[in-house]
Design an enzyme around this catalytic site. Structure first.
Site, short mmCIF file in Angstrom:
data_model
loop_
_atom_site.label_atom_id
_atom_site.label_comp_id
_atom_site.label_asym_id
_atom_site.label_seq_id
_atom_site.Cartn_x
_atom_site.Cartn_y
_atom_site.Cartn_z
N LYS A 9 58.54 37.66 38.54
CA LYS A 9 58.07 37.69 39.94
C LYS A 9 59.05 36.98 40.89
O LYS A 9 59.95 36.25 40.43
CB LYS A 9 56.68 37.06 40.00
CG LYS A 9 55.63 37.83 39.19
CD LYS A 9 54.24 37.24 39.36
CE LYS A 9 53.21 38.04 38.58
NZ LYS A 9 51.84 37.55 38.83
N HIS A 115 54.43 38.69 35.17
CA HIS A 115 53.28 39.57 34.91
C HIS A 115 53.51 40.25 33.57
O HIS A 115 54.64 40.56 33.21
CB HIS A 115 53.17 40.64 36.01
CG HIS A 115 52.22 41.75 35.64
ND1 HIS A 115 50.87 41.64 35.80
CD2 HIS A 115 52.44 42.96 35.06
CE1 HIS A 115 50.28 42.75 35.34
NE2 HIS A 115 51.22 43.57 34.89
P1 CMP Z 1 49.16 38.89 37.06
O1 CMP Z 1 49.11 38.64 35.61
O2 CMP Z 1 50.36 39.57 37.64
O3 CMP Z 1 47.86 39.73 37.48
C1 CMP Z 1 47.24 39.66 38.72
C2 CMP Z 1 47.82 38.58 39.57
O4 CMP Z 1 47.00 38.15 40.63
C3 CMP Z 1 48.02 37.32 38.74
O5 CMP Z 1 49.01 37.48 37.79
C4 CMP Z 1 48.29 36.31 39.83
O6 CMP Z 1 49.61 36.40 40.38
C5 CMP Z 1 47.28 36.78 40.87
N1 CMP Z 1 46.02 36.04 40.77
C6 CMP Z 1 45.12 36.08 39.77
N2 CMP Z 1 44.06 35.29 40.03
C7 CMP Z 1 44.31 34.72 41.23
C8 CMP Z 1 43.61 33.80 42.04
N3 CMP Z 1 42.44 33.29 41.68
N4 CMP Z 1 44.17 33.45 43.21
C9 CMP Z 1 45.36 33.96 43.59
N5 CMP Z 1 46.08 34.85 42.86
C10 CMP Z 1 45.56 35.21 41.69
#
Ligand code: CMP
Length: 137
Positions: A9, A115
């Site tokens: 990211k 991710h």
């Molecule tokens: P990722 O694994 O890319 O999948 C969804 C993304 O949303 C996660 O990683 C974080 O970057 C973001 N995310 C998940 N939960 C939250 C949260 N509670 N607040 C802000 N961002 C979040």
């Protein structure tokens, strides 16, 4: 053998952590079969994270994911999806196990360095989002 999609990211890319992150993935038994760097458009970020579109953090997530370049890779290995998730650690870096990518390079639950696909069907869709079959070596 299984494939999964990984994204380094904008936070980790900007901090110069690409090499360290790929090293952890390779050490964990995963091999890079395709790679590209790009800066996501808002449209791409919204489409990629469409499953989260109703969540309160959605617009903030889109802003973060478009804030700088990312590196997208297809990783291959035995049980690659689960293996990648173990190497990444929990979504929230504060809860991630010591030594994981997110524990070392993540900042908070949103700016969490990487991710990774969470299941076989999402992995297929996420790989196809960025790559075509001929990109995979
Ligand atoms: P990722 O694994 O890319 O999948 C969804 C993304 O949303 C996660 O990683 C974080 O970057 C973001 N995310 C998940 N939960 C939250 C949260 N509670 N607040 C802000 N961002 C979040």
């Amino acid at each position: 053998m299984q494939r999964t999609l990984s994204i380094i990211k904008p936070d980790a890319y900007g901090a110069g952590r690409i090499g360290a992150i790929i090293a952890l993935l390779e050490k964990g038994g995963l091999r890079v079969r395709a790679a590209r760097t790009l800066r996501l458009t808002a449209e791409q970020a919204r489409a990629f994270y469409a499953v989260h579109s109703e969540r309160p953090f959605f617009e903030s997530l889109v802003a973060f994911m478009t804030s700088g370049p990312v590196m997208v890779t297809v990783l291959e290995g035995e049980d690659a999806i689960q293996r990648n998730r173990q190497i990444m650690g929990a979504t929230d870096p504060a809860k991630a196990e010591e030594g994981t990518i997110r524990a070392q390079y993540g900042t908070n639950v949103q700016n969490n360095a990487v991710h990774g696909s969470d299941a076989t069907d999402t992995a297929l869709g996420e790989i196809a989002f960025f790559f075509c079959e001929s990109d995979l070596v």
